[in-house]
Design an enzyme around this catalytic site. Structure first.
Site, PDB file in Angstrom:
ATOM      1  N   CYS A   1      -9.939  11.801   6.868  1.00 31.20           N
ATOM      2  CA  CYS A   1      -8.975  10.864   7.471  1.00 31.20           C
ATOM      3  C   CYS A   1      -7.599  11.482   7.675  1.00 31.20           C
ATOM      4  O   CYS A   1      -7.026  11.430   8.774  1.00 31.20           O
ATOM      5  CB  CYS A   1      -8.899   9.572   6.662  1.00 31.20           C
TER       6      CYS A   1
ATOM      7  N   HIS B   1      -6.638   6.047   2.383  1.00 34.02           N
ATOM      8  CA  HIS B   1      -7.157   6.137   3.756  1.00 34.02           C
ATOM      9  C   HIS B   1      -6.026   5.947   4.755  1.00 34.02           C
ATOM     10  O   HIS B   1      -5.114   5.140   4.543  1.00 34.02           O
ATOM     11  CB  HIS B   1      -8.244   5.089   4.007  1.00 34.02           C
TER      12      HIS B   1
ATOM     13  N   HIS C   1      -9.535   6.477  13.731  1.00 39.88           N
ATOM     14  CA  HIS C   1      -9.572   7.180  12.442  1.00 39.88           C
ATOM     15  C   HIS C   1     -10.893   7.885  12.227  1.00 39.88           C
ATOM     16  O   HIS C   1     -11.867   7.688  12.968  1.00 39.88           O
ATOM     17  CB  HIS C   1      -9.310   6.183  11.303  1.00 39.88           C
TER      18      HIS C   1
END
Length: 343
Positions: free
Chosen positions: A258, A306, A318
């Protein structure tokens, strides 16, 4: 009178009966245990796997932080060691210079000054030499002070380098532990998936592929403009990576985790971001959900493990998790914390 006869031993038939009964009881208990722990359903397995993937991602961000620290320490240790080497060369030159002055002083000052004055045929010339000798002594004193100062600095730099080498050893150990934890989570996830039938695994894979395609092809991003040219450039770069796989610790250009995706995207826009999601959370100005514009960073979960890029109209772009590709997804699918605008 008491009897001393030996007790009668059980017959072979009776012993066999007891063993048979015990075996039957064990089979019954095993059957009950199997009935008490039924095979997990496909949905339950998927939920457990997703949780393991989430845990692995959180561990990955910690691994990334330790790796970045290792890289920084390596550079600092190298710089210190180079500085110590240069300093040692300077110290050697200073000592050689001091030795040359001492030799010159010995050669000119080997006779008592009063005797030299008495014997001198040119008193003025002697006085000039004596003045030079005093200056030489002063220079020697200054040189000694510089040498002492240099020695102290070198000792301090050597200690600092030794401390950083200890930190580096600890960081390498930490990296190994975090890597082991990540691999353990992913291994558990694979074991769970392997507990499914081939048809069930194929079904889950097909569902994931459909989710990736649908998220990328049907996303309605609206028409919001980016808050800055750099944010717009980073978002445009990230869109070219739609469909790239999530790989823990990867920073591109063919696979990403991420924070690897967000740091890569902004690097294409000429902005250097820290490696981890937690560090990127402090790389700009924090903003609320209503202020988000395409290209802004978006942080999720309480521990900020995240991160993605805001895409517009309530969507983010993402690298989601192991087994999934870079894609668009609703911002509401995860617990939103805040956005970050890079200046």
């Amino acid at each position: 009178m008491a009897s001393h006869r030996r007790p009668k031993q059980p017959s072979r038939t009776r012993r066999v009966s007891v063993l048979t009964a015990t075996a039957a009881a064990a089979v019954a208990l095993t059957t009950q245990a199997a009935q008490a722990e039924p095979k997990a359903s496909e949905k339950e397995v998927k939920e457990k796997v997703d949780k393991l993937y989430e845990d692995a991602e959180a561990a990955t961000e910690k691994f990334n932080g330790a790796k970045e620290k290792q890289s920084k320490l390596n550079k600092e240790v190298g710089n210190l060691q180079d500085s110590v080497a240069r300093g040692q060369d300077d110290l050697n030159d200073m000592r050689n210079g001091l030795g040359s002055m001492a030799t010159a002083q010995y050669r000119t000052g080997g006779v008592d000054p009063s005797v030299q004055l008495f014997l001198s045929s040119d008193p003025d010339s002697y006085l000039d030499k004596a003045s030079t000798l005093d200056q030489l002594s002063t220079k020697q004193a200054e040189a000694l002070k510089k040498i002492q100062s240099k020695q102290r600095n070198l000792a301090q730099q050597r200690k600092e380098a030794a401390d950083k080498l200890d930190d580096l050893a600890d960081t390498r150990k930490e990296l190994g532990e975090k890597k082991k934890k990540i691999q353990g989570k992913l291994s558990d996830a694979r074991s769970l998936l392997n507990s499914l039938t081939a048809d069930e695994r194929a079904k889950l894979a097909a569902e994931q592929a459909r989710a990736d395609r649908a998220a990328s092809s049907r996303a309605d991003l609206g028409g919001d403009a980016s808050a800055s040219q750099r944010a717009g450039a980073a978002f445009s770069a990230a869109k070219t990576k739609i469909g790239s796989p999530y790989v823990w610790g990867a920073t591109g250009p063919s696979s990403f985790d991420c924070s690897g995706l967000t740091s890569w995207a902004y690097n294409q826009a000429g902005v250097s971001l820290p490696r981890t999601s937690q560090a990127q959370a402090n790389a700009g100005t924090r903003i609320g959900k209503g202020q988000l514009a395409p290209g802004d960073l978006v942080l999720f979960y309480n521990d900020l493990h995240h991160i993605g890029l805001y895409a517009g109209n309530g969507q983010i772009l993402h690298a989601p998790k192991p087994g999934a590709n870079v894609r668009f997804e609703s911002i509401n699918n995860m617990p939103f914390m805040f956005g970050v605008r890079i200046g």
